[in-house]
Design a protein around this motif. Sequence first.
Motif, PDB file in Angstrom:
ATOM      1  N   UNK A 131      14.973 -26.988 -13.236  1.00  0.00           N
ATOM      2  CA  UNK A 131      15.573 -27.742 -14.347  1.00  0.00           C
ATOM      3  C   UNK A 131      16.419 -28.905 -13.829  1.00  0.00           C
ATOM      4  N   UNK A 132      17.018 -28.731 -12.658  1.00  0.00           N
ATOM      5  CA  UNK A 132      17.625 -29.846 -11.943  1.00  0.00           C
ATOM      6  C   UNK A 132      17.038 -29.858 -10.532  1.00  0.00           C
ATOM      7  N   UNK A 133      17.231 -30.966  -9.842  1.00  0.00           N
ATOM      8  CA  UNK A 133      16.682 -31.069  -8.489  1.00  0.00           C
ATOM      9  C   UNK A 133      17.777 -30.710  -7.492  1.00  0.00           C
ATOM     10  N   UNK A 134      17.506 -29.707  -6.656  1.00  0.00           N
ATOM     11  CA  UNK A 134      18.506 -29.267  -5.688  1.00  0.00           C
ATOM     12  C   UNK A 134      17.912 -29.279  -4.283  1.00  0.00           C
ATOM     13  N   UNK A 135      18.786 -29.249  -3.295  1.00  0.00           N
ATOM     14  CA  UNK A 135      18.324 -29.147  -1.902  1.00  0.00           C
ATOM     15  C   UNK A 135      19.145 -28.084  -1.197  1.00  0.00           C
ATOM     16  N   UNK A 136      18.504 -27.315  -0.343  1.00  0.00           N
ATOM     17  CA  UNK A 136      19.199 -26.423   0.602  1.00  0.00           C
ATOM     18  C   UNK A 136      18.831 -26.923   1.986  1.00  0.00           C
TER      19      UNK A 136
END
Length: 287
Positions: A131-136
């Motif tokens: 739903x949102x763009x995330x990074x690990x």
Amino acid sequence: MSATDPDPVENVVATISRSATEIRQGLVGRRGKADEENPSGETQAEADVWADQLLADRLSSIDGVGQYASEERSEIIDGGDEKVYVAVDPLDGSSNLKSNNTMGTVFGIYEEPLPAPGSALVASGWILYGPITTMACARDGTVTKYELTGGERTVVERDVTLPDDPLVYGFGGRVPHWHDEFREYVREIESNPEHKLRYGGAMIGDVNQVLTYGGIFAYPALEDSPRGKLRLQFEGNPIAHLIEAAGGRSSDGIQSILEVEPEDLHDRVPVHVGNVDLIERLENALE
Ligand SMILES: O=P(O)(O)OC[C@H]1O[C@](O)(COP(=O)(O)O)[C@@H](O)[C@@H]1O
Ligand SMILES: [Mg+2]
Ligand SMILES: [Mg+2]
């Protein structure tokens, strides 16, 4: 640090995180098949080919990047100087495009020419198009989580670790093709009333749930595919490196995935990642 930072590792991470918003937008209108097969013999999506070219152009031209390799192309692209070597799964779980479910982008930054063992990784990470763009991202033994918006990277959590009490599990491959020992291990995991099934058909979506809630994800060896499905350079090594940096463990069934010596760029590897105790029990079960 900026995308023109002289540290090639930082520059690769910054370039991938800036590109993520564009990749996400570029999926619209590219949900069909490309009529081509990748080196693993899978039909490519239009978006696989497009995202691979976008990342190839950008990453191979960064100073200090010696090679760009991807799940979607047979040959390695040689860059300029040789400080780091980048391996990418441009779109992980691209079959989820049809149904509009979660997908990701996976990257590994190695200090040895490819194919390289996971022990040569200096950084790894994934983008999750949820739903949102995330990074690990894992570097220097620690994991950081970010939110990505319009080219900006905002830290949401530093020193990320797997929760101690595992909650979720997800196992790939057709159940009739699982080995008996693996099937028994799964029964044991399922029988714990604290554990919940989570399987979405995109490794990154499932592994990100393990990072968030604790648990185990596996795409095991199968009776008709002894090395499973996932690729060592582009998928197995980066997620193993990140999950281990977050205090978890990885295994090919016998040893850490990071210890597996590659023979070919497109080698597959059985993947099991998650909380230490669950992976130890898995290795005992498969012995
Ligand atoms: O369809 P299956 O057999 O459940 O396989 C799903 C697995 O295959 C993958 O989609 C393979 O990744 P690609 O889409 O990058 O080829 C993984 O993300 C996922 O874990
Ligand atoms: Mg993948
Ligand atoms: Mg892919």
